[in-house]
Design a protein around this motif. Sequence first.
Motif, PDB file in Angstrom:
ATOM      1  N   GLY A   1       0.792  -1.214   0.000  1.00 40.94           N
ATOM      2  CA  GLY A   1       0.000   0.000   0.000  1.00 40.94           C
ATOM      3  C   GLY A   1       0.825   1.265   0.000  1.00 40.94           C
ATOM      4  O   GLY A   1       1.887   1.341  -0.633  1.00 40.94           O
TER       5      GLY A   1
ATOM      6  N   LEU B   1      -1.054   2.591   5.097  1.00 42.48           N
ATOM      7  CA  LEU B   1      -2.381   2.139   4.685  1.00 42.48           C
ATOM      8  C   LEU B   1      -2.169   0.977   3.725  1.00 42.48           C
ATOM      9  O   LEU B   1      -1.608   1.165   2.642  1.00 42.48           O
TER      10      LEU B   1
ATOM     11  N   ILE C   1      -8.654  -3.628   3.712  1.00 42.49           N
ATOM     12  CA  ILE C   1      -7.767  -2.480   3.802  1.00 42.49           C
ATOM     13  C   ILE C   1      -7.622  -2.136   5.272  1.00 42.49           C
ATOM     14  O   ILE C   1      -8.609  -2.122   6.025  1.00 42.49           O
TER      15      ILE C   1
ATOM     16  N   LEU D   1      -5.581   4.744  -3.129  1.00 47.85           N
ATOM     17  CA  LEU D   1      -5.178   5.067  -1.765  1.00 47.85           C
ATOM     18  C   LEU D   1      -4.649   6.490  -1.733  1.00 47.85           C
ATOM     19  O   LEU D   1      -4.022   6.955  -2.687  1.00 47.85           O
TER      20      LEU D   1
ATOM     21  N   TRP E   1      -9.403   6.217   1.011  1.00 47.77           N
ATOM     22  CA  TRP E   1      -9.399   5.166  -0.009  1.00 47.77           C
ATOM     23  C   TRP E   1     -10.641   5.303  -0.872  1.00 47.77           C
ATOM     24  O   TRP E   1     -11.633   5.938  -0.500  1.00 47.77           O
TER      25      TRP E   1
END
Length: 541
Positions: A409, A422, A434, A465, A478
């Motif tokens: 991420g 994240l 997530i 993201l 997100w």
Amino acid sequence: MTATIRNPVLPGFNPDPSICRVGDDYYIATSTFEWYPGVQIHHSRDLVNWRLVRRPLERASQLDMRGNPDSCGVWAPCLSYCDGLFWLVYTDVKRLDGNFKDAHNYIVTAEAVEATWSDPVYVNSSGFDPSLFHDDDGRKWFLNMQWNHRTESFGGSPKSPAFDGILLQEWDERTRKLVGPVKNIFAGSPLGLVEGPHLFKRDGWYYLTVAEGGTGYDHAVGMARSRTIDGPYEMHPNVHLITSKDHPEVALQRAGHGQYVETPDGQAYHTHLCGRPLPPLRRCTLGRETALQKCVWREDGWLYLENGGPVPELTVPAPGATGTVAERVVNETDFDELALPPEFQWLRTPVPSRIFSLTARTGHLRLFGRESIGSWFEQALVARRQEHHSFRAETVIDFAPDTYQQVAGLTHYYNRQKFHALGITHHETLGRVITILSCPGDFPNGRLAYPIGSGVALADGPVQLAMEVRDNDLRFFWRGTAQAEWAAIGPVLDAGVISDEGGRGEHGSFTGAFTGMFAFDISGRAIPADFDRFRYQALTV
């Protein structure tokens, strides 16, 4: 109309600036520590606008930092030009905490900054912050601080006795070795922690500038001179040429460690590193940055800041009548080229093909999940410097994990103990999710926190993201393929911990904040994560 230099000239993590002029061209080399490739070299023609043109330490024969602890690696390079060559001297530090440093010094050369640089020549290991001085009689002299391990001097809590003066020894270019006696030529001022030596010669005097006071708020540029290169050296009438240590109210703090340069018409300038702390905790979230100060020579034969005192200023006159700062507030890439955009770096390894590819999937940066985020050996993290106190970063990720051991991420990253991330991962009952991983500087354990627990279930397909940092606050966002609007996720996190002063505090670490993309797969299967764009944008709070 006189142009203006606006400080810092190199915003974000760009410490220990060594400046070199060749004709009308100026170059600044800065430390990169554990980030690869090693050493950033920026170029300017007016001292106002600077452009990154080279990271010369780019292959295993020059630099391999796998296993180097955080805040180790390339310290305090010195860039010079002589005999038709550019000379770059640098340290590769292999240990931070404890009594030892294991600091190895090298020299590389090139005919042009943008060219391929030579393999390194090993010089010594007696201390860090090396420099090379080319005397007007053709001799070359190597300087570095001497590290004394016989002291209560540990990473995170330095004490002056470990910084045991500045060593000088002749460098023989023919044999490519140090020759003759080693002399300790300068013990520093009572401020202590003397390091970062640079020599230059003017009107028959050898002038020595050094960094003192550590990397925190007592930092300073000290100055001394001698009629002979090996001393004795007398201190500057004010002891320190540049420092903010007695002026906590000014914008540029932690001022120290720099180098003198003259323009073609004899105007004097001096680089220095600095920090711009945010209230209320005075944490420098952009790390140590590079600034330039206008100087003058007085009748006593000493250099002074043009403003008369030692305190650096945000704006100073540039040498020419032209020059406008072209600030870049938006930077975006779709990863369509065969090389990373120049603002990106990775950590430690000289074998980038093991951690990323720009050809495995057209128009994407593919990260191969390797060791955990924060590994000192091989982690897939590609990131760029944070250059503004407030910014937004966005990316799009295509990632299909099948175990919680696989995560990829977007991250706000300083080191293994100071980051927020994240990430997309797999949960046993929720499937693809997530979630947020956070390590807020919990030295020495580096414990992870999970602000939203197991996370939020995701549909298949790419996911967008984003993160927004506004001074000390960070918020993640997100958006799935079917969503029209961005959704905030998790609480507001402490972005201020992603700083030199975060975690164990001043002197504990001294690099800077990055934002970028990561992937890890501690199952050992190296599952890929594909990113098809990255956008960085400065924000106004």
